[in-house]
Structures are given as C-alpha cells and as structure tokens.
Design a protein around this motif. Structure first.
Motif, PDB file in Angstrom:
ATOM      1  N   MET A 542      51.934  26.772  71.085  1.00 52.94           N
ATOM      2  CA  MET A 542      51.344  26.546  69.641  1.00 52.94           C
ATOM      3  C   MET A 542      51.812  25.541  68.881  1.00 52.94           C
ATOM      4  SD  MET A 542      50.161  29.531  70.202  1.00 52.94           S
ATOM      5  CE  MET A 542      49.233  29.404  68.870  1.00 52.94           C
ATOM      6  N   GLN A 543      52.624  24.750  69.279  1.00 51.50           N
ATOM      7  CA  GLN A 543      53.144  23.305  68.830  1.00 51.50           C
ATOM      8  C   GLN A 543      52.053  22.505  69.247  1.00 51.50           C
ATOM      9  OE1 GLN A 543      56.944  23.326  70.403  1.00 51.50           O
ATOM     10  NE2 GLN A 543      57.964  24.391  68.844  1.00 51.50           N
ATOM     11  N   ILE A 544      51.552  22.449  70.517  1.00 46.58           N
ATOM     12  CA  ILE A 544      50.547  21.659  70.937  1.00 46.58           C
ATOM     13  C   ILE A 544      49.433  21.797  70.172  1.00 46.58           C
ATOM     14  CG2 ILE A 544      49.150  21.007  73.025  1.00 46.58           C
ATOM     15  CD1 ILE A 544      51.566  21.055  74.686  1.00 46.58           C
ATOM     16  N   CYS A 545      49.089  23.206  70.026  1.00 42.47           N
ATOM     17  CA  CYS A 545      47.851  23.442  69.352  1.00 42.47           C
ATOM     18  C   CYS A 545      47.841  22.715  67.964  1.00 42.47           C
ATOM     19  CB  CYS A 545      47.702  24.994  69.087  1.00 42.47           C
ATOM     20  SG  CYS A 545      46.937  25.763  70.614  1.00 42.47           S
ATOM     21  N   ARG A 546      48.853  22.867  67.101  1.00 44.32           N
ATOM     22  CA  ARG A 546      49.052  22.380  65.730  1.00 44.32           C
ATOM     23  C   ARG A 546      49.001  20.764  66.037  1.00 44.32           C
ATOM     24  NH1 ARG A 546      52.344  27.040  65.145  1.00 44.32           N
ATOM     25  NH2 ARG A 546      54.225  25.690  65.818  1.00 44.32           N
ATOM     26  N   GLU A 547      49.559  20.242  66.890  1.00 43.48           N
ATOM     27  CA  GLU A 547      49.507  18.686  66.969  1.00 43.48           C
ATOM     28  C   GLU A 547      48.194  18.123  67.169  1.00 43.48           C
ATOM     29  OE1 GLU A 547      52.116  15.553  68.970  1.00 43.48           O
ATOM     30  OE2 GLU A 547      51.554  16.904  70.180  1.00 43.48           O
ATOM     31  N   LEU A 548      47.495  18.872  68.333  1.00 43.00           N
ATOM     32  CA  LEU A 548      46.125  18.378  68.504  1.00 43.00           C
ATOM     33  C   LEU A 548      45.142  18.772  67.613  1.00 43.00           C
ATOM     34  CD1 LEU A 548      44.206  17.089  70.593  1.00 43.00           C
ATOM     35  CD2 LEU A 548      44.075  19.215  71.623  1.00 43.00           C
ATOM     36  N   PHE A 549      45.172  20.063  66.926  1.00 44.61           N
ATOM     37  CA  PHE A 549      44.189  20.317  65.798  1.00 44.61           C
ATOM     38  C   PHE A 549      44.488  19.167  64.660  1.00 44.61           C
ATOM     39  CE2 PHE A 549      43.410  25.036  66.848  1.00 44.61           C
ATOM     40  CZ  PHE A 549      43.135  24.719  68.011  1.00 44.61           C
ATOM     41  N   ASN A 550      45.752  19.087  64.028  1.00 44.65           N
ATOM     42  CA  ASN A 550      45.907  18.097  63.197  1.00 44.65           C
ATOM     43  C   ASN A 550      45.473  16.773  63.576  1.00 44.65           C
ATOM     44  OD1 ASN A 550      47.039  19.480  60.746  1.00 44.65           O
ATOM     45  ND2 ASN A 550      48.697  20.009  62.360  1.00 44.65           N
ATOM     46  N   ALA A 551      45.772  16.046  64.602  1.00 43.16           N
ATOM     47  CA  ALA A 551      45.241  15.098  65.126  1.00 43.16           C
ATOM     48  C   ALA A 551      43.595  14.824  64.856  1.00 43.16           C
ATOM     49  CB  ALA A 551      45.751  14.751  66.451  1.00 43.16           C
ATOM     50  N   CYS A 552      43.108  15.758  65.441  1.00 44.34           N
ATOM     51  CA  CYS A 552      41.664  15.796  65.499  1.00 44.34           C
ATOM     52  C   CYS A 552      41.261  16.006  63.944  1.00 44.34           C
ATOM     53  CB  CYS A 552      40.986  17.031  66.135  1.00 44.34           C
ATOM     54  SG  CYS A 552      41.151  16.669  67.945  1.00 44.34           S
ATOM     55  N   ILE A 553      41.696  16.507  62.960  1.00 43.62           N
ATOM     56  CA  ILE A 553      41.277  16.426  61.552  1.00 43.62           C
ATOM     57  C   ILE A 553      41.427  15.087  61.075  1.00 43.62           C
ATOM     58  CG2 ILE A 553      42.240  17.546  59.202  1.00 43.62           C
ATOM     59  CD1 ILE A 553      42.962  20.148  60.773  1.00 43.62           C
ATOM     60  N   HIS A 554      42.780  14.601  61.364  1.00 39.36           N
ATOM     61  CA  HIS A 554      42.959  13.154  60.752  1.00 39.36           C
ATOM     62  C   HIS A 554      41.786  12.077  61.337  1.00 39.36           C
ATOM     63  CE1 HIS A 554      46.410  14.177  58.278  1.00 39.36           C
ATOM     64  NE2 HIS A 554      47.060  14.579  59.321  1.00 39.36           N
ATOM     65  N   ALA A 555      41.796  12.437  62.708  1.00 42.41           N
ATOM     66  CA  ALA A 555      40.847  11.387  63.257  1.00 42.41           C
ATOM     67  C   ALA A 555      39.316  11.460  62.872  1.00 42.41           C
ATOM     68  CB  ALA A 555      40.712  11.630  64.820  1.00 42.41           C
ATOM     69  N   SER A 556      39.035  12.759  62.547  1.00 40.82           N
ATOM     70  CA  SER A 556      37.562  13.174  61.861  1.00 40.82           C
ATOM     71  C   SER A 556      37.525  12.260  60.511  1.00 40.82           C
ATOM     72  CB  SER A 556      37.405  14.532  61.902  1.00 40.82           C
ATOM     73  OG  SER A 556      37.448  15.088  62.974  1.00 40.82           O
ATOM     74  N   ALA A 557      38.546  12.285  59.888  1.00 42.12           N
ATOM     75  CA  ALA A 557      38.413  11.711  58.553  1.00 42.12           C
ATOM     76  C   ALA A 557      38.272  10.202  58.629  1.00 42.12           C
ATOM     77  CB  ALA A 557      39.732  12.238  57.680  1.00 42.12           C
ATOM     78  N   ILE A 558      39.276   9.583  59.669  1.00 45.15           N
ATOM     79  CA  ILE A 558      39.316   8.199  59.972  1.00 45.15           C
ATOM     80  C   ILE A 558      37.896   7.771  60.329  1.00 45.15           C
ATOM     81  CG2 ILE A 558      40.153   6.282  61.134  1.00 45.15           C
ATOM     82  CD1 ILE A 558      42.879   8.177  61.158  1.00 45.15           C
ATOM     83  N   LEU A 559      37.189   8.351  61.216  1.00 43.50           N
ATOM     84  CA  LEU A 559      35.988   7.950  61.798  1.00 43.50           C
ATOM     85  C   LEU A 559      34.960   8.548  60.887  1.00 43.50           C
ATOM     86  CD1 LEU A 559      37.111   8.550  65.449  1.00 43.50           C
ATOM     87  CD2 LEU A 559      37.061   6.286  64.243  1.00 43.50           C
ATOM     88  N   ASN A 560      35.158   9.225  60.102  1.00 40.07           N
ATOM     89  CA  ASN A 560      34.033   9.973  59.234  1.00 40.07           C
ATOM     90  C   ASN A 560      33.037  10.603  60.095  1.00 40.07           C
ATOM     91  OD1 ASN A 560      32.693  10.547  56.783  1.00 40.07           O
ATOM     92  ND2 ASN A 560      31.358   8.429  56.885  1.00 40.07           N
TER      93      ASN A 560
END
Length: 791
Positions: A542-560
């Motif tokens: 569950m910790q890895i899920c949160r970390e990876l989901f948050n990383a993808c959310i931030h990366a999506s915003a950075i890369l538009n």
C-alpha cells in the motif's frame, strides 16, 4: 631566527604527515598477509571486468569476473492458466480463509517449471552469475622466505599493490581494472635485474578449455542453459616483458629472467548489451580486439588515464574526519577488531563510506548490467541465490547511495533494466492477473525474468517492479531532468496501471488493497494459529501504491500529459488501505493486527514508508514515526548485514544519529563465518565486504547510503544538514559533494555539532530551502551557480 625557521618547517612536516596518515586511513584497505579466502582478497573492477587480488608469494591467484557471464537464458516461466485462479484466491482471502488461499496459490500461481531452481539455478534455465576463472602466477622461488610483506587497495586510485622482499630483491605486484581500455592490467617488477621468474596459467573448473601460444593464454567456453547450450565466453592473458623470455609449456606460459612484466587480461561473452540476447560474434575476437587496441600502450600511461577516469566519479564526494595516529600502522582487520572493542577510529566509517562508493563505481557502468547480489565479484560457479537481482530490496539497496553520494549517472543500468522488464512484465501481468500494465515479482536475471518465484512463502510479492520505479522517480527528484522523466514515464505508468488493475475492496473497512501478495519473506500468525505468508494489502504494497500513484500524478503535471488518468489516481489515493498503528503501538505489517511468527525478522518491509519512501516523517506524521520507532525497537538491532544497513537508514530518518551509529558499529563487526546465516549474523569481512553472511554487496551499499542519510536529508521539501549526526562525530568534520533533491550539491564543515560553513551548488535553479543549525533559510538559485551561506 634560524631555529624558528626550522621549528616552523618541522611543525609543517608533522602536520602534513598527520594529514597524510588521516587520508591514507580513510582510503586504504590494508593486509600484512596473503588472502586465504575470497573475503580477504582485494576487489577491483571497471563496471564490466572484475578481479580479486589474493597476494600470495607462492602461487598468486587473481580471480576474474565479467558482469554478463551467466548460465541459463530466456525462459517462459509464466503459467498461462494462472489468471483463472486469481479470483478464487482473492475470494478466499476476502473470506478470511488464508490457509486455503495459500494452498491454491502454491498449486497454480507460481512459476511454471523449475523457476530459479530455489536459488540454485546454475544448471536450470534460470541460470546464475558465475566466476570467469582464475589467473595463477606461480613464483619459481616460492619456497624461499619473504619479509616486509604488505598488500593494499588504494580507493583513491582504484589500484591494488602487493609488496614483499625475497632473496634480497623487492618484488611488487600492481593491479588495476582499466576504465578506459576495458581490460585488467597487472605489473610485476623486481628491484634487481632478471628478478621475475614465474609460470602463468588460466583455470576454470568446468565448461572451458585453456590453450597457450607463444605469448598468450586463451580460455574459451560455453555455459549451459538448462539442457541446452547457452552463453559463450573467452578470456585472453597476454604478458609483455622487459628483459628475459617467454616460453609456452603446454597450456602454461613461463616467464624467465624478466626485470618487469605487464600482464594484460581481456574477457568477453556473446551477450548483447542492447537486446539482452545471445548473439553470434565470437568472444575470442572481441578479446583480441581489446588487446590489439593497447598494443603500443605503456603501462604507466594506461594507469594514469584509467585513474583519471575513475576519479571523475570518486572525487565528487569526499568526507573527512579527524585522524587517530594510533591506527596508522594497523591492518584493516586489526582496525575492525579494535573498533569493535569500542576504541576510537573516526576514519574507519569514512573508509567504509569510501569503499561503498568505490564498489559502485567499480561494478556499475552505464550501458551495462546493474550490480547484482555480488556486485561484480564472485568465485563460485553456483553463487548464493544465483547472484541474481532480488527485487524485494536487494538490487534497490545497491543503488540507494547513487543519488545522495553524487554517483547519479551510475544508476543508469538500474533504470534501463527496469525499462527492459516492461515487455516480459506485461506478459506476466496478463498470464497471472489478466491485468493492464506490467509486473515483476521477487527475482530477475539478465533475461528479465518477471514470473513469480516457485514458492508461495516468498515468490508472490507483486511490487518488485513498482519498487524499482521508485528509483526512476527519485532520479528525477534529485536531478530535475525532465527529458529523463519523459523517457521513463511510460515505465512508471505501466507499473501503476498494473497496481490499479489488481486492487480489490476488502470487506472490513472498504479499503482498496492488493491481492494476493505477501510482505517480503515474512510470516504472520492468524488468530486460529495458521502460520502463513499469502495475504492481501500488506503495508509495503500500500505504501508503494501511494508512492507510485503520487509520482505518476506529479509526473503527469510536469510533462503535461495523461491528465484524465492522473485524476483517476487522485481519486484512488484516499481509498487505499492506510498505515495502521497496532494495539502494541507498532506499525501493522499486514492488513490485520496479526502476530509475527518471527518477531525479529530481518525484513522490516512495513517501514518502507519511512525509508526509502518518505510518507512517514517525524515532521509531518509524528504518530506514525512513533509507531515506526516502536517497530524498530521490537525488531531489534540484529539481523543480516543488509538488514542492519537498512536499519541505519531508518534510524537516520527518525533523527536518531546515536542509534544509527550503533547499527553502523554492528555492521562493522568483524565476521569470520562464511555460511548462510539469516539471523543474528551480519558484519564486515577483513576486506570490508559485507557479511550477510555469506558475502552480499547490498550491505556495503546500504551502509554507505545510511551514512549519507546521517549527514544530509532532503525528503521534507527542504535540505537538512546534519539531521542525524551522532555525538561521536560531532567534534569536527567536513564533507563535500553530497546531493539533495531539487538538483542541489552541498559542501559543509561542522564543529561541536554545528555547521560552521556551507556551500550550495544548484544544477537546476529554483528556490533552495535549507535547515541549518535549527534555522530554516530560503533563497533563490541560478542553474550552474553556487552560494556560500554565512553562519
């Protein structure tokens, strides 16, 4: 006046001598005898080729390695019908029938066929990392006594030297792995003319033949791939002499009457680094090409250029502590024994830190395979646990030090290896979970094995690939390299999509959880007394899920990009099973507050959220940090070498430098046992290799990363200087070249536990926030420029 000048000169000389002793104590591994076993030999490597110097004055052994030399090959280990049993297994878990779920998983949800051979895969399709062979140098006058023997590894120049006197002559053996010409060099020299008289031979106990011609030893062979033929390999040893002569005697070369001898060693396999497949080109031809390229090259020129290439990495980060003259004449094992008795040696942790960075530079080269469980160095033909890539902490721990200690580019093999798992991982995700995205479980090899292991008790951890993705996101956080992030975003997305696909809703709280999975290699006890491993929603998942989901959310915003999918992840995040504090005040490892079958188990996987992830924080989540502290107290300070190394990082994240130092001191405890010990073991061998036992390199890398965490942290969105400095180190010290998230590089000095000077270099620009001496400072930075902070 004349007397005063002499006094100043003498004082200056003493100061310089003291400084030199301090420096040597922090960069030199020292022996006064030859190695009797592998863990007393001196390791050298250039990322592809490795060598271990034993330093014998009779029959010298140089153990050789090539990082791609693996038995085995590509295999189809996916069970195509496994997905049909996914829902039945999940339904049993939802009904609380873990015993039945685990039995069904063991029958239908493991690897097809022999898998990894339960860690002994040398002769099955999975294969194992293997020794290349040994070069032996047999001295003619070996029966004569020797004096003044020393053997040293110089970490600053990546060179090993053995010296001794025999029959009135000073004999010197020098060895380095060439970072420029990609071969191994050995130089034998004597103080008198015609002092070198020795026989050279190559040896491999299986799957190889050795021949000799006028001035070369040639070894060629082919390893098995299960019942088929697998990887081909070759090695060529070519001596070049000053004075004397070389003659071939069968498969041995005899060097007579030489004053100096250079020995060049080339090696190659038919492994294609770009496709991870075996190809047709002849490894012997590649060896001869390496040697031909150095035909007119002088040893001193090659040594100088190689050292310069190595030092571009090594000198980026240097830590200095006060010297102790009492250790200046001691061997490394004597220092370890002395330190274990509680005597002061502030340079020993520095030596260990430098050794860890040296090992990564020497075993991980961009474009090649990542460092494995052995790094690069092995003398076995069946290495422990196949010498492979364990994805439930071990390969990740190998690279924890890369970003913080200024070796970021050396993590490229790990990033590329992760990317190469995607295609086979997509097949495995379909076969077992009928899921989108890609998955890798617990183990892998150069052919990108992604199937589960062959045992339910360890093989069904499903977040191995997702954990690897943490290193991709961390590389971006440290470098702010958007081009890199854009290249690897599909890898992150595929791993996150898989986790999305396997989430189910547990009935007690309505949380989303992974299933089926386990908490790496650990066992729970259910209220009805069942000892099991198969579970749903273990804390680490569950910790890895949160970390990876948050990383993808931030990366999506950075890369538009992928904004709609990002919104899906944002909606899922609050539904994931949270970290839970159990009745005893510790952090729950499983979804339910079950007892541990082994309360002091070596894995502490449910603290992934404390380190390497940063969702548990003494600043932002003090109650969870308190539970993490209780968990660590319950688990105790014992365990294997890598387990102690992880605990150093945990305690550093909790801001407890004194307890982190307790673990580091235990990691530095001298080890003499060689057998596999899963608990109560750990420590350091005479050559500073980490004792699992047996040798496993992740402890070296994890320990080095832990020291860096004691000196600098940046997970709180600001840089913390000396966040976990132990009292024993507080007197004075300095470090340069430590890296922080945001693209910053930090140099600092301290005295009496307080930073007295600091310089920040910005590689990305933007605002810099830094916590120094309990004061938060903020200032803008310009890319490529530095700023000194007045204190």
């Amino acid at each position: 006046m004349h007397f005063a000048v002499r006094t100043i000169a003498t004082t200056t000389l003493l100061l310089l001598t003291g400084a030199l002793h301090a420096q040597r104590a922090a960069i030199t591994v020292v022996f006064d005898t030859a190695a009797k076993v592998f863990t007393e030999s001196l390791p050298l490597g250039n990322g592809r080729m490795g060598a271990m110097m034993y330093g014998s004055t009779g029959k010298e052994r140089i153990a050789l390695n090539e990082i791609s030399l693996w038995s085995g090959g590509e295999q189809d280990a996916d069970s195509r019908e496994a997905y049909q049993y996914l829902k039945p297994i999940q339904d049993l878990l939802l009904a609380g029938k873990n015993r039945e779920a685990q039995a069904l998983l063991q029958k239908h949800f493991i690897a097809k066929g022999e898998g990894s051979g339960f860690g002994s895969g040398a002769h099955v399709k999975y294969g194992c990392y293997q020794a290349l062979g040994d070069l032996f140098i047999e001295w003619k006058d070996s029966a004569m006594p020797v004096t003044e023997y020393t053997r040293q590894l110089d970490l600053e120049n990546a060179k090993a030297v053995t010296r001794f006197k025999r029959n009135g002559q000073q004999i010197k053996e020098e060895l380095f792995a060439d970072f420029v010409n990609d071969i191994i060099w050995i130089k034998l020299s004597s103080s008198g003319k015609a002092g070198i008289d020795a026989r050279l031979s190559l040896y491999r106990k299986e799957h190889a033949t050795v021949t000799a011609n006028a001035n070369q030893l040639i070894m060629q062979g082919q390893l098995p791939s299960g019942k088929e033929k697998g990887m081909r390999f070759a090695s060529v040893v070519q001596p070049v002499i000053k004075d004397g002569k070389i003659t071939a005697e069968g498969n041995v070369l005899h060097i007579e009457g030489a004053s100096e001898c250079w020995i060049k060693i080339a090696a190659a396999t038919n492994f294609n680094w770009n496709t991870s497949q075996l190809i047709a080109p002849d490894p012997l031809a590649q060896c001869l090409h390496y040697l031909s390229a150095t035909k007119a090259m002088q040893y001193a020129v090659a040594e100088s250029k190689s050292a310069a290439a190595y030092q571009k990495y090594f000198n980026r980060c240097r830590w200095q502590m006060p010297a102790n003259d009492a250790v200046s004449g001691l061997t490394t094992i004597q220092r370890l024994i002395r330190y274990n008795k509680g005597e002061q040696d502030l340079a020993l942790p520095v030596l260990y830190f430098n050794f860890g960075r040296y090992l990564l530079i020497s075993s991980s080269r961009p474009g090649l395979l990542p460092a494995n469980l052995q790094g690069l160095w092995a003398t076995e033909y069946q290495t422990p646990w196949n010498g492979d890539y364990h994805l439930n902490i071990n390969i990740q721990m190998n690279y924890w030090l890369a970003e913080t200690t200024n070796l970021s580019s050396l993590a490229e093999p790990l990033h590329r290896f992760t990317k190469d798992l995607v295609i086979p991982g997509e097949k495995t995700a379909k076969a077992y979970y009928n899921a989108k995205g890609w998955v890798a479980h617990v183990i892998s090899n150069p052919w990108h094995y992604t199937s589960p292991g062959e045992g339910a008790e360890w093989g069904s951890t499903l977040t191995g690939g997702a954990w690897l993705c943490e290193h991709i996101w961390e590389h971006y956080r440290f470098t702010k390299d958007t081009a890199f992030l854009r290249t690897y975003f599909p890898v992150l997305k595929g791993a996150a999509q898989f986790l999305q696909s396997v989430l189910i809703r547990e009935p007690k709280h309505g949380w989303l959880v992974t299933a089926p999975s386990n908490s790496p290699e650990n066992t729970y006890i259910t209220p009805d007394g069942f000892h099991g491993q198969t579970a749903m929603g273990p804390a680490i998942d569950m910790q890895i899920c949160r970390e990876l989901f948050n990383a993808c959310i931030h990366a999506s915003a950075i890369l538009n990009t992928n904004s709609d999918w990002s919104k899906e992840l944002q909606q899922l995040l609050p539904q994931l099973a949270p970290d839970q504090v159990g009745a005893a005040g510790d952090l729950n490892e499983w979804l339910d507050d079950w007892k541990d079958a082994e309360p002091q188990h070596r894995h502490v996987s449910h603290l992934y959220g404390l380190h390497p992830y940063d969702e548990i924080s003494i600043v932002r989540t003090p109650e969870l940090a308190k539970a993490a502290r209780k968990t660590l107290a319950d688990r105790g300070d014992g365990g294997t070498g890598w387990s102690k190394a992880w605990k150093i990082n945990f305690w550093a994240r909790l801001g407890d430098g004194d307890h982190a130092l307790i673990l580091l001191n235990q990691l530095l405890k001298p080890v003499t046992r060689m057998g596999i010990v899963m608990s109560g073991g750990g420590g350091t061998y005479a050559n500073l290799f980490c004792g699992h036992p047996p040798f496993q390199i992740d402890g070296n890398f994890g320990g080095t990363a832990g020291i860096a965490e004691m000196l600098i942290q940046s997970q709180e969105h600001y840089i913390q200087l000396l966040p976990a400095l132990p009292a024993a180190w507080s007197g004075s010290g300095s470090v340069k070249g430590l890296c922080a998230r945001g693209g910053f590089v930090v140099d600092m000095e301290w005295k009496e536990g307080r930073v007295t000077g600091c310089k920040i270099v910005s590689h990305a620009g933007g605002e810099c926030k830094i916590m120094v001496n309990q004061k938060l400072i903020s200032f803008p930075t310009i890319k490529g420029q530095s700023k000194k902070i007045s204190l």
